[in-house]
Design a protein around this motif. Structure first.
Motif, PDB file in Angstrom:
ATOM      1  N   ALA A 140       0.828  -1.212   0.000  1.00 44.99           N
ATOM      2  CA  ALA A 140       0.000   0.000   0.000  1.00 44.99           C
ATOM      3  C   ALA A 140       0.862   1.261   0.000  1.00 44.99           C
ATOM      4  O   ALA A 140       0.463   2.288  -0.563  1.00 44.99           O
ATOM      5  CB  ALA A 140      -0.928  -0.004   1.205  1.00 44.99           C
ATOM      6  N   LEU A 141       2.041   1.187   0.607  1.00 45.39           N
ATOM      7  CA  LEU A 141       2.914   2.361   0.663  1.00 45.39           C
ATOM      8  C   LEU A 141       3.499   2.725  -0.697  1.00 45.39           C
ATOM      9  O   LEU A 141       4.093   3.798  -0.851  1.00 45.39           O
ATOM     10  CB  LEU A 141       4.040   2.139   1.677  1.00 45.39           C
ATOM     11  CG  LEU A 141       3.621   2.149   3.153  1.00 45.39           C
ATOM     12  CD1 LEU A 141       4.816   1.863   4.047  1.00 45.39           C
ATOM     13  CD2 LEU A 141       2.991   3.479   3.542  1.00 45.39           C
ATOM     14  N   SER A 142       3.326   1.846  -1.701  1.00 44.17           N
ATOM     15  CA  SER A 142       3.739   2.222  -3.053  1.00 44.17           C
ATOM     16  C   SER A 142       2.941   3.435  -3.527  1.00 44.17           C
ATOM     17  O   SER A 142       3.402   4.199  -4.385  1.00 44.17           O
ATOM     18  CB  SER A 142       3.558   1.051  -4.020  1.00 44.17           C
ATOM     19  OG  SER A 142       2.190   0.674  -4.112  1.00 44.17           O
ATOM     20  N   ALA A 143       1.747   3.640  -2.949  1.00 43.73           N
ATOM     21  CA  ALA A 143       0.949   4.833  -3.267  1.00 43.73           C
ATOM     22  C   ALA A 143       1.690   6.092  -2.831  1.00 43.73           C
ATOM     23  O   ALA A 143       1.606   7.144  -3.494  1.00 43.73           O
ATOM     24  CB  ALA A 143      -0.412   4.744  -2.573  1.00 43.73           C
ATOM     25  N   TRP A 144       2.391   6.002  -1.718  1.00 43.15           N
ATOM     26  CA  TRP A 144       3.188   7.121  -1.219  1.00 43.15           C
ATOM     27  C   TRP A 144       4.302   7.448  -2.205  1.00 43.15           C
ATOM     28  O   TRP A 144       4.613   8.621  -2.457  1.00 43.15           O
ATOM     29  CB  TRP A 144       3.760   6.747   0.149  1.00 43.15           C
ATOM     30  CG  TRP A 144       4.370   7.856   0.937  1.00 43.15           C
ATOM     31  CD1 TRP A 144       4.452   9.172   0.601  1.00 43.15           C
ATOM     32  CD2 TRP A 144       4.994   7.738   2.219  1.00 43.15           C
ATOM     33  NE1 TRP A 144       5.086   9.890   1.598  1.00 43.15           N
ATOM     34  CE2 TRP A 144       5.425   9.034   2.601  1.00 43.15           C
ATOM     35  CE3 TRP A 144       5.219   6.671   3.091  1.00 43.15           C
ATOM     36  CZ2 TRP A 144       6.084   9.275   3.813  1.00 43.15           C
ATOM     37  CZ3 TRP A 144       5.874   6.912   4.294  1.00 43.15           C
ATOM     38  CH2 TRP A 144       6.294   8.197   4.657  1.00 43.15           C
ATOM     39  N   ALA A 145       4.911   6.396  -2.779  1.00 47.42           N
ATOM     40  CA  ALA A 145       5.988   6.602  -3.736  1.00 47.42           C
ATOM     41  C   ALA A 145       5.520   7.431  -4.922  1.00 47.42           C
ATOM     42  O   ALA A 145       6.182   8.393  -5.332  1.00 47.42           O
ATOM     43  CB  ALA A 145       6.511   5.243  -4.221  1.00 47.42           C
TER      44      ALA A 145
END
Length: 422
Positions: free
Chosen positions: A354-359
């Motif tokens: 989900a933190l790939s959204a932050w990327a």
């Protein structure tokens, strides 16, 4: 030694030590101009080091979740080594006046430490705080948000005096600062690494976690909905936060530093308040509805009453505070929501994905508002676009991310086992 075997010493303290260290990535704005001046490169080129760091943070979290799931001690040590090496390397390459070296050290090496370090304490916290998962993750992620408030005075002290044009009197302080900070954060993160420990009754990695299927998560409608909500919240937050100083200067408000500290407090406070509030709700997804609707409401009020004008200074400051609080709350509320939907067994891996959204949001958020301003020359247009995106996120929260009672796990008691099967 039993008095040291508790959730505060083994989970909260190490999480804060790790997150208060890596969270200093958000202090970038304090010294980016100094780096540009010293290496004699345009600020716009130097700025990409920060964007790259956030991108690598998200992607290393996405691919490092399995490592964190298997061994938090290895992951916490790797995080410390990469982060500190990246910090020291940045100082070295500033001294060498190498922009590519800064990209590699601050952007890639430090970015890897950021991503792994951000993930590492989360599952341990939720294991210790089984009935207060939101409070637990809120405390840790608040450390990430507060890092800027804590580190900024130290960095200003290390950078030293400036002349009337805002240029450092002692230019060498810029790379010396990175060496000193690397030493401080090495001590903090190693202590965090040594203290971090899962509860004694934790059974270790489950069969389900070992047979985790990336494909099934990435194609799951609920995960896609959560990913999109999270991405939009970060993009909107960064689009407004990145223009904070410009907005305040535009309306002629002088106390920019005071407002900056106030919004940072709201950012950190939102991380604790929203996620711990979720512990009391039947469905944690409701927190995102609250974040989005409150942001839409304050933006709409600002537009309808008078827009970006000096007479609306109080309302504009309220707007910045509310969006900052929701921005922070979106981060801390994510792990408990994912845990509710996809189980605690695989939370590090799912959270990492989900933190790939932050990327991606780290690359698009700042650029979005800059693009709108370039085309329209008005901050009101930025508000309209952000409000529209928050509306889309609200619809996703309502229509796609269904409540617990209709989640995949509750529809089929054997879902968890089927879900992770290859």
């Amino acid at each position: 030694m039993k008095k040291f075997e508790n959730k505060w010493v083994r989970a909260v303290l190490p999480a804060l030590l790790i997150h208060c260290s890596i969270g200093t990535v958000y202090c970038w704005s304090l010294f980016k101009n100094d780096i540009a001046n010293y290496i004699e490169k345009p600020v716009g080129q130097v700025e990409w080091a920060f964007s790259l760091a956030i991108f690598v943070l998200g992607m290393s979290a996405a691919f490092g979740g399995k490592l964190v799931e298997r061994d938090i001690h290895k992951s916490s040590l790797l995080s410390a080594l990469f982060f500190v090496a990246g910090m020291a390397g940045t100082g070295f390459f500033i001294y060498q006046k190498s922009l590519i070296g800064i990209y590699i050290s601050y952007g890639i090496v430090m970015g890897i430490g950021l991503g792994i370090g951000y993930l590492t304490p989360v599952k341990t916290l939720m294991l210790w705080f089984e009935k207060q998962k939101g409070l637990a993750t809120g405390l840790a992620v608040a450390g990430f948000g507060l890092a800027k408030v804590i580190a900024s005075p130290l960095m200003e002290k290390l950078l030293g005096e400036r002349n009337s044009e805002g240029i450092l009197v002692h230019a060498s302080n810029i790379y010396t600062m990175f060496y000193i900070l690397a030493g401080i954060y090495l001590v903090m993160m190693v202590i965090g690494h040594l203290l971090l420990k899962k509860p004694a009754d934790y059974e270790g990695e489950s069969v389900q976690a070992r047979s985790f299927s990336y494909r099934k998560v990435l194609t799951n409608k609920t995960f896609i909905g959560i990913w999109l909500m999270f991405y939009i919240n970060i993009t909107c937050g960064l689009a407004l936060i990145s223009q904070e100083k410009g907005i305040l200067a535009f309306i002629g408000f002088g106390a920019i530093g005071l407002v900056s500290s106030l919004t940072a407090i709201f950012n950190a406070g939102g991380r604790i308040v929203f996620s711990s509030w979720g512990d009391r709700l039947k469905d944690r997804n409701s927190i995102y509805k609250i974040i989005f609707i409150s942001s839409i409401t304050i933006i709409l009020l600002t537009i309808l009453l008078d827009g970006m004008t000096k007479s609306m200074a109080i309302l504009i400051i309220a707007l910045l505070c509310i969006v900052n609080a929701g921005y922070g709350g979106g981060f801390s509320s994510l792990p408990p929501l994912l845990s509710d939907r996809f189980s605690l067994d695989t939370i590090s891996t799912v959270h990492g994905l989900a933190l790939s959204a932050w990327a991606l949001a780290g690359l698009s958020g700042n650029q979005l508002s800059a693009f709108i301003l370039e085309k329209t020359q008005t901050y009101d247009a930025v508000l309209y676009v952000i409000m529209g995106l928050f509306t889309v996120a609200t619809l996703i929260s309502i229509l796609v991310v269904k409540p617990d009672k209709v989640s995949l796990e509750s529809e089929d008691p054997n879902w968890k086992k089927k879900f992770v099967a290859n």
